[in-house]
Design a protein around this motif. Sequence first.
Motif, PDB file in Angstrom:
ATOM      1  N   ALA A   1     -60.123  56.921 -23.682  1.00 46.07           N
ATOM      2  CA  ALA A   1     -60.968  57.357 -22.338  1.00 46.07           C
ATOM      3  C   ALA A   1     -59.817  57.816 -20.835  1.00 46.07           C
ATOM      4  CB  ALA A   1     -61.997  56.198 -21.949  1.00 46.07           C
TER       5      ALA A   1
ATOM      6  N   LEU B   1     -57.205  58.962 -21.340  1.00 46.84           N
ATOM      7  CA  LEU B   1     -56.487  59.727 -21.500  1.00 46.84           C
ATOM      8  C   LEU B   1     -57.491  61.235 -20.899  1.00 46.84           C
ATOM      9  CD1 LEU B   1     -54.507  62.987 -22.332  1.00 46.84           C
ATOM     10  CD2 LEU B   1     -55.472  61.489 -24.874  1.00 46.84           C
ATOM     11  N   THR B   2     -58.713  60.774 -21.082  1.00 44.85           N
ATOM     12  CA  THR B   2     -60.099  62.360 -21.346  1.00 44.85           C
ATOM     13  C   THR B   2     -60.228  61.956 -19.643  1.00 44.85           C
ATOM     14  OG1 THR B   2     -60.639  61.930 -22.994  1.00 44.85           O
ATOM     15  CG2 THR B   2     -62.350  63.303 -21.926  1.00 44.85           C
ATOM     16  N   LYS B   3     -60.306  60.707 -18.934  1.00 43.92           N
ATOM     17  CA  LYS B   3     -60.500  60.933 -17.652  1.00 43.92           C
ATOM     18  C   LYS B   3     -58.975  61.628 -16.664  1.00 43.92           C
ATOM     19  CE  LYS B   3     -63.019  58.861 -16.024  1.00 43.92           C
ATOM     20  NZ  LYS B   3     -64.996  59.331 -15.408  1.00 43.92           N
TER      21      LYS B   3
ATOM     22  N   PHE C   1     -57.379  63.704 -17.272  1.00 44.54           N
ATOM     23  CA  PHE C   1     -57.329  65.413 -17.336  1.00 44.54           C
ATOM     24  C   PHE C   1     -58.931  65.663 -16.080  1.00 44.54           C
ATOM     25  CE2 PHE C   1     -55.369  65.855 -21.000  1.00 44.54           C
ATOM     26  CZ  PHE C   1     -54.348  66.794 -20.846  1.00 44.54           C
ATOM     27  N   GLY C   2     -59.806  64.941 -15.921  1.00 42.06           N
ATOM     28  CA  GLY C   2     -60.869  65.610 -15.513  1.00 42.06           C
ATOM     29  C   GLY C   2     -60.250  65.610 -14.233  1.00 42.06           C
ATOM     30  N   LEU C   3     -59.783  64.361 -14.158  1.00 35.99           N
ATOM     31  CA  LEU C   3     -58.882  64.383 -12.290  1.00 35.99           C
ATOM     32  C   LEU C   3     -58.300  64.397 -12.620  1.00 35.99           C
ATOM     33  CD1 LEU C   3     -59.197  62.437 -10.004  1.00 35.99           C
ATOM     34  CD2 LEU C   3     -57.133  60.824 -11.221  1.00 35.99           C
TER      35      LEU C   3
ATOM     36  N   ALA D   1     -58.016  68.015 -12.489  1.00 38.30           N
ATOM     37  CA  ALA D   1     -59.142  69.617 -12.197  1.00 38.30           C
ATOM     38  C   ALA D   1     -59.943  69.310 -11.628  1.00 38.30           C
ATOM     39  CB  ALA D   1     -60.081  69.362 -13.371  1.00 38.30           C
ATOM     40  N   ARG D   2     -60.375  67.855 -10.950  1.00 37.00           N
ATOM     41  CA  ARG D   2     -61.200  67.952  -9.251  1.00 37.00           C
ATOM     42  C   ARG D   2     -59.831  67.910  -8.888  1.00 37.00           C
ATOM     43  NH1 ARG D   2     -62.711  61.257  -9.056  1.00 37.00           N
ATOM     44  NH2 ARG D   2     -60.893  61.395  -7.222  1.00 37.00           N
TER      45      ARG D   2
ATOM     46  N   ILE E   1     -52.409  72.210 -15.962  1.00 36.01           N
ATOM     47  CA  ILE E   1     -53.541  71.493 -17.036  1.00 36.01           C
ATOM     48  C   ILE E   1     -52.453  71.535 -18.071  1.00 36.01           C
ATOM     49  CG2 ILE E   1     -55.706  71.442 -18.486  1.00 36.01           C
ATOM     50  CD1 ILE E   1     -56.927  71.887 -15.225  1.00 36.01           C
TER      51      ILE E   1
ATOM     52  N   GLY F   1     -49.867  70.235 -18.336  1.00 32.11           N
ATOM     53  CA  GLY F   1     -49.730  68.750 -18.636  1.00 32.11           C
ATOM     54  C   GLY F   1     -50.122  68.167 -19.922  1.00 32.11           C
ATOM     55  N   SER F   2     -50.716  69.419 -20.737  1.00 31.40           N
ATOM     56  CA  SER F   2     -51.197  69.525 -22.441  1.00 31.40           C
ATOM     57  C   SER F   2     -50.145  69.268 -22.747  1.00 31.40           C
ATOM     58  CB  SER F   2     -52.125  70.344 -22.526  1.00 31.40           C
ATOM     59  OG  SER F   2     -52.429  70.619 -24.000  1.00 31.40           O
TER      60      SER F   2
ATOM     61  N   THR G   1     -55.825  65.972 -26.426  1.00 35.63           N
ATOM     62  CA  THR G   1     -54.667  66.417 -25.102  1.00 35.63           C
ATOM     63  C   THR G   1     -54.000  67.952 -25.483  1.00 35.63           C
ATOM     64  OG1 THR G   1     -53.832  64.206 -25.605  1.00 35.63           O
ATOM     65  CG2 THR G   1     -52.297  65.792 -24.629  1.00 35.63           C
TER      66      THR G   1
ATOM     67  N   PHE H   1     -57.716  70.418 -23.984  1.00 37.92           N
ATOM     68  CA  PHE H   1     -57.514  70.464 -22.208  1.00 37.92           C
ATOM     69  C   PHE H   1     -56.882  71.093 -22.107  1.00 37.92           C
ATOM     70  CE2 PHE H   1     -59.529  65.796 -22.453  1.00 37.92           C
ATOM     71  CZ  PHE H   1     -60.513  66.253 -21.372  1.00 37.92           C
TER      72      PHE H   1
ATOM     73  N   LEU I   1     -62.589  75.248 -13.373  1.00 33.37           N
ATOM     74  CA  LEU I   1     -61.792  73.465 -13.468  1.00 33.37           C
ATOM     75  C   LEU I   1     -63.036  72.708 -13.641  1.00 33.37           C
ATOM     76  CD1 LEU I   1     -59.726  74.004  -9.637  1.00 33.37           C
ATOM     77  CD2 LEU I   1     -59.336  73.245 -12.564  1.00 33.37           C
TER      78      LEU I   1
ATOM     79  N   ILE J   1     -63.845  71.902 -17.083  1.00 34.70           N
ATOM     80  CA  ILE J   1     -62.911  70.759 -17.742  1.00 34.70           C
ATOM     81  C   ILE J   1     -63.194  69.126 -16.639  1.00 34.70           C
ATOM     82  CG2 ILE J   1     -60.403  69.945 -17.247  1.00 34.70           C
ATOM     83  CD1 ILE J   1     -59.862  72.957 -17.240  1.00 34.70           C
ATOM     84  N   GLU J   2     -63.544  69.291 -15.926  1.00 34.63           N
ATOM     85  CA  GLU J   2     -64.644  68.287 -15.509  1.00 34.63           C
ATOM     86  C   GLU J   2     -65.585  67.749 -16.416  1.00 34.63           C
ATOM     87  OE1 GLU J   2     -64.182  66.878 -10.972  1.00 34.63           O
ATOM     88  OE2 GLU J   2     -64.001  69.466 -10.594  1.00 34.63           O
TER      89      GLU J   2
ATOM     90  N   SER K   1     -64.652  66.387 -18.887  1.00 33.24           N
ATOM     91  CA  SER K   1     -63.749  64.761 -18.835  1.00 33.24           C
ATOM     92  C   SER K   1     -65.057  64.105 -19.595  1.00 33.24           C
ATOM     93  CB  SER K   1     -62.858  64.819 -17.937  1.00 33.24           C
ATOM     94  OG  SER K   1     -62.783  63.822 -17.967  1.00 33.24           O
TER      95      SER K   1
ATOM     96  N   ALA L   1     -65.640  58.390 -21.528  1.00 32.79           N
ATOM     97  CA  ALA L   1     -66.068  57.018 -21.088  1.00 32.79           C
ATOM     98  C   ALA L   1     -67.130  57.478 -20.261  1.00 32.79           C
ATOM     99  CB  ALA L   1     -65.000  56.482 -19.738  1.00 32.79           C
TER     100      ALA L   1
ATOM    101  N   VAL M   1     -66.825  58.894 -25.649  1.00 35.95           N
ATOM    102  CA  VAL M   1     -65.596  57.494 -26.056  1.00 35.95           C
ATOM    103  C   VAL M   1     -66.929  56.387 -25.325  1.00 35.95           C
ATOM    104  CG1 VAL M   1     -63.872  55.861 -25.453  1.00 35.95           C
ATOM    105  CG2 VAL M   1     -63.688  58.661 -25.126  1.00 35.95           C
TER     106      VAL M   1
END
Lengths: 298, 298
Positions: A117, A119-121, A123-125, A127-128, A144, A147-148, B120, B123, B141, B144-145, B148, B153, B157
């Motif tokens: 969670a 890790l997934t969060k 990536f969303g962050l 992007a945000r 991104i 990062g990947s 990973t 993404f 973006l 991706i958001e 996520s 979460a 997840v």
Amino acid sequence: MEPIEKYLEAQADKVHRFLEREVESWTEIPPPLREAMAYSLLAGGKRLRPILVLATAEALGGSADKALPFAGAVEMIHTYSLIHDDLPAMDDDDFRRGKPTNHKVFGEAMAILAGDALLTKAFGLLARAAREAELPAETALALIEEGSRRFGAEGMVGGQVLDIQSENRRLSLSELEAIHRGKTGDLIIYSVRLGALISGSTKDQLELLTSFAGLLGLAFQIQDDILDVIGDQETIGKPVGSDQAKNKATYPSLIGLDKSRELLLKTVEEAKKLLSRPCGIKAERLMQVADYFALRNR
Amino acid sequence: MEPIEKYLEAQADKVHRFLEREVESWTEIPPPLREAMAYSLLAGGKRLRPILVLATAEALGGSADKALPFAGAVEMIHTYSLIHDDLPAMDDDDFRRGKPTNHKVFGEAMAILAGDALLTKAFGLLARAAREAELPAETALALIEEGSRRFGAEGMVGGQVLDIQSENRRLSLSELEAIHRGKTGDLIIYSVRLGALISGSTKDQLELLTSFAGLLGLAFQIQDDILDVIGDQETIGKPVGSDQAKNKATYPSLIGLDKSRELLLKTVEEAKKLLSRPCGIKAERLMQVADYFALRNR
């Protein structure tokens, strides 16, 4: 300029408060998962990687406020990797930063999911943060993608695989370096590059900072290995000698403690020398950060 | 229009070949990790989620070629979730799609890392696909958001956490629905929305398709639960009755087999009815896909 200790404390605090606000905003996450994620994310630690994002952004005249969410994302990645590394099937560690590891508190299933969670969060962050900073699409997507790779199979996760495969095996120095480059180097390089990319660095500046970060990552790892031999449990947050107990290759075990210290000093000097080249980077803080973390005695 | 079976076969094949090419390009990944990732990613399966991406893109007049990398990313997410769900600490399953599960072949540590790596990688692939498709930064973006959240979460997840917590506990129908909405619904909804967002759907079309996908996800889950009771092992790739054996709540266990079938038919009809509204969507294929997957007898 305030002393480095004050600066680091203030930056770590800034990151911590950002992460606390994030956790507070996680109202749609089932409470036990949210608790497990927050437990490790807010457990403290040096916040080295997010501080590198902030310090690099500042070194390029970028805004620390804009950099903060990116810094937070990097810390989420770091935290997820610690949670998974500590699992019984991996390093099987009971303590981290002086506290019981995630799976010791929440159980293995929840620890795996909390890592997933985070890790997934992250990536969303990323992007945000890119959206809020109004980065051009090209830069945002490049961040991104990089990062990947850096914290994925080609970088951090790959390094962990090499590490597992090397247990109980005698390594060469270059094999040890390859493991560390993946396991810790790539995320440190990413932190610095992230700070640079979001602050409009030139190509030359980015190259220089990337080389700096590579040396910095190496220095941190040598220092970590040294501390595992001579540090005290309270400072490093896990039992002294735990690498030795697991028969893990370390710099001291391969080249001895004295040569490790010599290599450490040489690496930090090289890193700082890079930054002293004239290229429009206000490098003083970054140099201090390098000194502080790589040369701390405890 | 070719028969649905042919269409699905061709699409699954297209996705499979794309994923094979991706695996071939993974030259910088340590070989054992690459092998573990490829084992589960190329293990076959229905490829339902990527097919939904492609079919939705087509329904909106979008290009299947452009949609293919996005579809591949969704399949990576699905595969990572299966690898982690099968772990001993989670569902502890030995077989998946008729083959030994990832940790049975590569060990637990590698299975955890292969899952992390696929997540990973997905993404990075989403970002690359957005770049290649030259999507506007805002859309890229946002994709991706949303990902996520949907497979993180707040979605997949989180659903897995609710599922674990519900074992050996009598659930209400709405609790069961909440679990499934996260565990399987959100990724199905994401697949459809992804296909729509990259194909320039209007707001109305997107809303309609989102509702369609929500009902579709529900239908798939009811059907899955039914198949766990009445299917044969070869078709479903895992032992019949494995949910029952774990005391997991299912639709048949809560409302009986007949009422489950009734609810399934009703849900599929409702989903298709949505798409039959006039709003510029060429919905025939999507309806066929819904019928095929949700009503398959085996």
